[in-house]
Design a protein around this motif. Structure first.
Motif, PDB file in Angstrom:
ATOM      1  N   HIS A 105      -0.407   8.833   3.886  1.00 16.87           N
ATOM      2  CA  HIS A 105      -0.468   8.231   2.551  1.00 16.87           C
ATOM      3  C   HIS A 105      -1.513   7.128   2.502  1.00 16.87           C
ATOM      4  O   HIS A 105      -2.296   7.027   1.554  1.00 16.87           O
ATOM      5  N   HIS A 106      -1.537   6.311   3.529  1.00 11.71           N
ATOM      6  CA  HIS A 106      -2.488   5.204   3.574  1.00 11.71           C
ATOM      7  C   HIS A 106      -3.922   5.718   3.581  1.00 11.71           C
ATOM      8  O   HIS A 106      -4.805   5.177   2.893  1.00 11.71           O
ATOM      9  N   ASP A 135       6.546   6.386  -2.427  1.00 12.53           N
ATOM     10  CA  ASP A 135       5.477   7.178  -1.826  1.00 12.53           C
ATOM     11  C   ASP A 135       6.042   8.083  -0.732  1.00 12.53           C
ATOM     12  O   ASP A 135       5.511   9.167  -0.473  1.00 12.53           O
ATOM     13  N   GLY A 178      -5.013   8.542   2.377  1.00  9.95           N
ATOM     14  CA  GLY A 178      -5.373   9.230   1.148  1.00  9.95           C
ATOM     15  C   GLY A 178      -5.326   8.373  -0.103  1.00  9.95           C
ATOM     16  O   GLY A 178      -5.715   8.830  -1.186  1.00  9.95           O
ATOM     17  N   ALA A 179      -4.868   7.136   0.024  1.00 12.62           N
ATOM     18  CA  ALA A 179      -4.728   6.278  -1.157  1.00 12.62           C
ATOM     19  C   ALA A 179      -6.054   5.611  -1.514  1.00 12.62           C
ATOM     20  O   ALA A 179      -6.877   5.328  -0.635  1.00 12.62           O
ATOM     21  N   ASP A 180      -6.241   5.346  -2.788  1.00 13.84           N
ATOM     22  CA  ASP A 180      -7.404   4.592  -3.261  1.00 13.84           C
ATOM     23  C   ASP A 180      -7.039   3.117  -3.191  1.00 13.84           C
ATOM     24  O   ASP A 180      -6.641   2.499  -4.181  1.00 13.84           O
ATOM     25  N   LEU A 181      -7.144   2.542  -1.984  1.00 14.20           N
ATOM     26  CA  LEU A 181      -6.669   1.178  -1.767  1.00 14.20           C
ATOM     27  C   LEU A 181      -7.397   0.136  -2.609  1.00 14.20           C
ATOM     28  O   LEU A 181      -6.749  -0.777  -3.139  1.00 14.20           O
ATOM     29  N   PRO A 182      -8.718   0.192  -2.748  1.00 12.78           N
ATOM     30  CA  PRO A 182      -9.377  -0.821  -3.591  1.00 12.78           C
ATOM     31  C   PRO A 182      -8.834  -0.843  -5.014  1.00 12.78           C
ATOM     32  O   PRO A 182      -8.578  -1.917  -5.575  1.00 12.78           O
ATOM     33  N   ALA A 183      -8.629   0.342  -5.607  1.00 12.10           N
ATOM     34  CA  ALA A 183      -8.107   0.404  -6.968  1.00 12.10           C
ATOM     35  C   ALA A 183      -6.658  -0.078  -7.014  1.00 12.10           C
ATOM     36  O   ALA A 183      -6.264  -0.821  -7.927  1.00 12.10           O
ATOM     37  N   ARG A 184      -5.860   0.343  -6.034  1.00 11.88           N
ATOM     38  CA  ARG A 184      -4.447  -0.043  -6.016  1.00 11.88           C
ATOM     39  C   ARG A 184      -4.292  -1.544  -5.822  1.00 11.88           C
ATOM     40  O   ARG A 184      -3.532  -2.198  -6.541  1.00 11.88           O
ATOM     41  N   ARG A 185      -5.028  -2.087  -4.889  1.00 13.82           N
ATOM     42  CA  ARG A 185      -4.916  -3.524  -4.641  1.00 13.82           C
ATOM     43  C   ARG A 185      -5.502  -4.339  -5.789  1.00 13.82           C
ATOM     44  O   ARG A 185      -5.028  -5.432  -6.092  1.00 13.82           O
ATOM     45  N   ASP A 202       0.828  -1.211   0.000  1.00 19.82           N
ATOM     46  CA  ASP A 202       0.000   0.000   0.000  1.00 19.82           C
ATOM     47  C   ASP A 202       0.857   1.254   0.000  1.00 19.82           C
ATOM     48  O   ASP A 202       0.516   2.255  -0.627  1.00 19.82           O
TER      49      ASP A 202
END
Length: 343
Positions: free
Chosen positions: A257-258, A196, A260-267, A170
């Motif tokens: 960072h965690h 990041d 603000g990140a788009d985790l579903p898209a990134r993962r 992430d």
């Protein structure tokens, strides 16, 4: 827990309950290359995957001597003293001659290894590109499902291949140090482009001023690159594992960072990339395990070594032989000989 249950569902339940023996043996299973173990590992990971999504997965890399293990030891202790449970997956280099690995991270993270709220697992890279093994994602699933809410993956060395780690985590943290010279220049347009967050280590004593100067240089370089590529430059944090300075700021940046990140898209993108990588490995394993195709591969390798066949032509010969093994209905054709012709 003295034994690992034979039933995979019971084993998964033991892992979710946080039994360290079950976790350790699961990691050993996942790292195994034996076909029977791989099948059991896949079943186990499927059961654990729904319970592994909330962990914050952090990758840390940097050149040898930058102090990765020392920093992780200090940062991990800071986190476990609060509300976090921390798992560290430290990938050590495997010898290209013997296949052996030093696996010395337990020694370098002695304090964190002894912490009951931490789990430190050194693993051999097995020659994997960038020090990230093909099963690293599965190991992260195991420890995350066991309740470790912060999972840190530390990899060996640094270079273009090390960006493979960025496709598994992430938050990707690159460590740099003052006076790295050519080492720092070599990674500026490679690993640093994927960072990041950048942490400049050993910002203490006589090196404190140099570390701050290096941090300013990296910040300026990343701002310039970001203006060209349209990517927001990463924050750069000077820190000292020895003194503990800068660790609070580093963790704050990691959390920001965690959040603000788009985790579903990134993962989702990471899973797609992992699917392609595993499919490539599976197809190659099937190709080399087939007697007819293995002969074609061996012949192509022999011709390439001798200079009578280009790499591209050799690869096409192997691919054509693999395609010829399938009939239009998707079933295998008759066996082919070393030339690719049906026998």
């Amino acid at each position: 827990m003295g034994r690992v249950p034979a039933d995979v569902a019971e084993w998964a339940a033991a892992i979710r309950a946080g039994h360290r023996t079950a976790v350790s043996r699961a990691v050993t299973l996942v790292e195994s290359s034996r076909p029977a173990d791989r099948e059991t590992a896949r079943r186990l990971v499927v059961l654990l995957d729904p319970y592994a999504g909330s962990a914050h997965r952090i990758g840390m890399t940097g050149p040898p001597g930058v102090g990765k293990s020392t920093l992780i030891d200090a940062l991990g202790l800071r986190l476990t003293s609060g509300s976090h449970r921390v798992a560290v997956l430290a990938v050590d280099p495997s010898s290209t001659v013997s296949g052996g690995s030093i696996l010395g991270d337990r020694t370098r993270m002695a304090r964190l290894s002894a912490d009951p709220r931490a789990y430190v697992r050194p693993s051999p890279s097995g020659g994997a590109l960038g020090g990230v093994t093909e099963v690293t994602a599965e190991v992260m699933t195991v420890v995350a499902a066991a309740g470790y809410d912060v999972v840190i993956v530390e990899t060996v060395g640094v270079g273009q291949s090390e960006t493979a780690l960025a496709d598994l985590v992430d938050t990707f943290v690159v460590l740099a140090m003052a006076g790295a010279g050519d080492d720092l220049q070599a990674i500026k347009m490679g690993v640093l482009e994927r960072a990041d967050i950048v942490a400049v280590t050993k910002a203490d004593g006589a090196g404190a001023d140099a570390a701050r100067a290096t941090a300013r240089e990296i910040s300026a370089a990343r701002r310039l690159a970001g203006s060209v590529h349209g990517r927001r430059p990463p924050p750069v944090v000077p820190c000292s594992a020895r003194l503990g300075t800068g660790l609070a700021e580093l963790w704050k940046r990691i959390e920001e960072h965690h959040a603000g990140a788009d985790l579903p898209a990134r993962r989702g993108a990471q899973r797609a990339a992992q699917l392609r990588a595993v499919a490539r490995d599976s197809l190659w394993a099937e190709t080399t395990a087939d007697p007819g195709l293995a002969g074609i591969v061996a012949a192509a390798e022999r011709d390439v070594r001798a200079g009578g066949l280009s790499v591209a032509a050799g690869a096409e010969r192997i691919a054509a032989a693999f395609r010829s093994r399938l009939r239009p209905d998707g079933q295998r054709s008759r066996s082919t000989g070393p030339t690719g012709r049906p026998q």
